[in-house]
Scaffold this motif. Structure first.
Motif, PDB file in Angstrom:
ATOM      1  N   CYS A  35       0.845  -1.196   0.000  1.00 40.42           N
ATOM      2  CA  CYS A  35       0.000   0.000   0.000  1.00 40.42           C
ATOM      3  C   CYS A  35       0.882   1.248   0.000  1.00 40.42           C
ATOM      4  CB  CYS A  35      -0.901  -0.011   1.232  1.00 40.42           C
ATOM      5  SG  CYS A  35      -1.795   1.531   1.478  1.00 40.42           S
ATOM      6  N   LYS A  47       0.170   4.068   1.147  1.00 39.62           N
ATOM      7  CA  LYS A  47       0.019   4.868   2.366  1.00 39.62           C
ATOM      8  C   LYS A  47       0.641   4.183   3.569  1.00 39.62           C
ATOM      9  CE  LYS A  47      -4.506   6.932   1.174  1.00 39.62           C
ATOM     10  NZ  LYS A  47      -5.939   6.844   1.522  1.00 39.62           N
ATOM     11  N   CYS A  48       0.388   2.865   3.729  1.00 41.03           N
ATOM     12  CA  CYS A  48       0.744   2.229   5.009  1.00 41.03           C
ATOM     13  C   CYS A  48       1.650   1.012   4.853  1.00 41.03           C
ATOM     14  CB  CYS A  48      -0.526   1.812   5.754  1.00 41.03           C
ATOM     15  SG  CYS A  48      -1.293   0.330   5.062  1.00 41.03           S
ATOM     16  N   CYS A  80      -6.877  -1.795   0.374  1.00 41.88           N
ATOM     17  CA  CYS A  80      -5.968  -2.008   1.501  1.00 41.88           C
ATOM     18  C   CYS A  80      -6.807  -2.236   2.747  1.00 41.88           C
ATOM     19  CB  CYS A  80      -5.075  -0.781   1.684  1.00 41.88           C
ATOM     20  SG  CYS A  80      -4.103  -0.872   3.202  1.00 41.88           S
ATOM     21  N   SER A 135      -5.946  -2.173   5.867  1.00 33.88           N
ATOM     22  CA  SER A 135      -5.767  -1.269   7.007  1.00 33.88           C
ATOM     23  C   SER A 135      -6.215   0.166   6.714  1.00 33.88           C
ATOM     24  CB  SER A 135      -4.325  -1.271   7.532  1.00 33.88           C
ATOM     25  OG  SER A 135      -3.450  -1.793   6.611  1.00 33.88           O
ATOM     26  N   CYS A 136      -6.054   0.618   5.475  1.00 34.09           N
ATOM     27  CA  CYS A 136      -6.458   2.001   5.181  1.00 34.09           C
ATOM     28  C   CYS A 136      -7.960   2.132   4.918  1.00 34.09           C
ATOM     29  CB  CYS A 136      -5.726   2.520   3.945  1.00 34.09           C
ATOM     30  SG  CYS A 136      -3.962   2.773   4.219  1.00 34.09           S
TER      31      CYS A 136
HETATM   32 ZN   LIG Z   1      -2.862   0.982   3.407  1.00 34.86          ZN
END
Ligand SMILES: [Zn+2]
Length: 276
Positions: free
Chosen positions: A251, A253-254, A271, A273-274
């Motif tokens: 991902c 972002k994360c 994703c 988690s996001c």
């Molecule tokens: Zn993510």
């Protein structure tokens, strides 16, 4: 399949090339491309007409003609337009061929046979069955926070399916749905009606943002008369989407791993988690 920004880019290109041109002939070679009209009527309604301008509604490409009619076309899976000079031979699967008054030919090619055409009275264009039920244009003021919230409210369908429903949200296809949901941090399987008001606002903005990114890219691509919008797909060309097509990659972002699921036979990338 081209989504709304790609269609918009094709429309701008067609409008630039064809405004003021006249159809000298209009040959419907594959009858089922225009199921509501015979090849003879197709020709009768188009030959001699000048193209005032080319515009669109949703993913329908509309040729506004000076005879009070509009040619409606839809690229669907694989349709594309070619502009050929008199010497060039036509590509395979040329399902409609239009001779223009400057000697060039406009060809509609459709390898997978899902394309669509019809010729209707312009005064009744937006009542035509192809257009009547479409949701508001996503890049217009009608696609407002208020509209989007009302559309989601009380709906049990998952948000990915709702985004693809052209009667609810117009012009979003499989790629932009994944991209907008990622940008907004919304899980694709979320029940539409359960999404918070705040997230609804962010999601609507994300839809507009991902579309505008592609349009900005398209605006910088030089006009290619032999390849009308044919190679344009996405902000950073194939493979550089935020999540689409990135199963197993990290991902942006994360750094979690991007997942792929199948929703209604189509792949969705997200994703875990996001997007909650
Ligand atoms: Zn993510």
């Amino acid at each position: 399949m081209p989504e709304l920004p790609e269609v918009e880019i094709v429309v701008r290109c067609l409008d630039q090339i064809l405004s003021g041109r006249r159809f000298e002939s209009a040959e419907l070679r594959r009858q089922r491309l225009a199921p509501d009209i015979t090849p003879k009527k197709f020709a009768n309604r188009l030959v001699g007409a000048q193209i005032n301008f080319v515009h669109r509604r949703g993913k329908h490409i509309l040729f506004d003609l000076d005879n009070g009619r509009t040619l409606i076309t839809h690229l669907r899976m694989s349709g594309r337009f070619w502009l050929l000079d008199p010497e060039s031979s036509e590509p395979k699967f040329s399902h409609a061929v239009f001779e223009l008054d400057d000697g060039e030919r406009l060809v509609f090619q459709d390898q997978r046979h899902f394309g669509f055409m019809n010729v209707v009275e312009t005064s009744r264009l937006f009542q035509a069955k192809e257009l009547a039920k479409l949701a508001p244009e996503p890049l217009s003021e009608d696609f407002s926070d208020d509209y989007f919230r009302k559309t989601l409210k009380g709906t049990k369908r998952n948000i990915k399916a709702l985004l693809l429903d052209q009667t609810r949200v117009c012009g979003v296809g499989n790629i932009y749905a994944s991209e907008a949901l990622f940008l907004a941090g919304v899980r694709p399987t979320a029940v539409s009606g359960a999404i918070t008001k705040a997230k609804t606002v962010v999601l609507r903005e994300s839809i507009v943002q991902v579309m505008n990114e592609t349009l900005e890219l398209g605006a910088n691509i030089p006009l290619d008369r032999s390849n009308i919008g044919g190679n344009i797909y996405g902000p950073n060309s194939d493979g550089d989407w935020r999540v689409y097509g990135r199963e197993g990659e990290l991902c942006l972002k994360c750094r979690s791993t991007i997942k792929r699921i199948v929703q209604g036979t189509r792949s969705t990338y997200y994703c875990r988690s996001c997007q909650r």
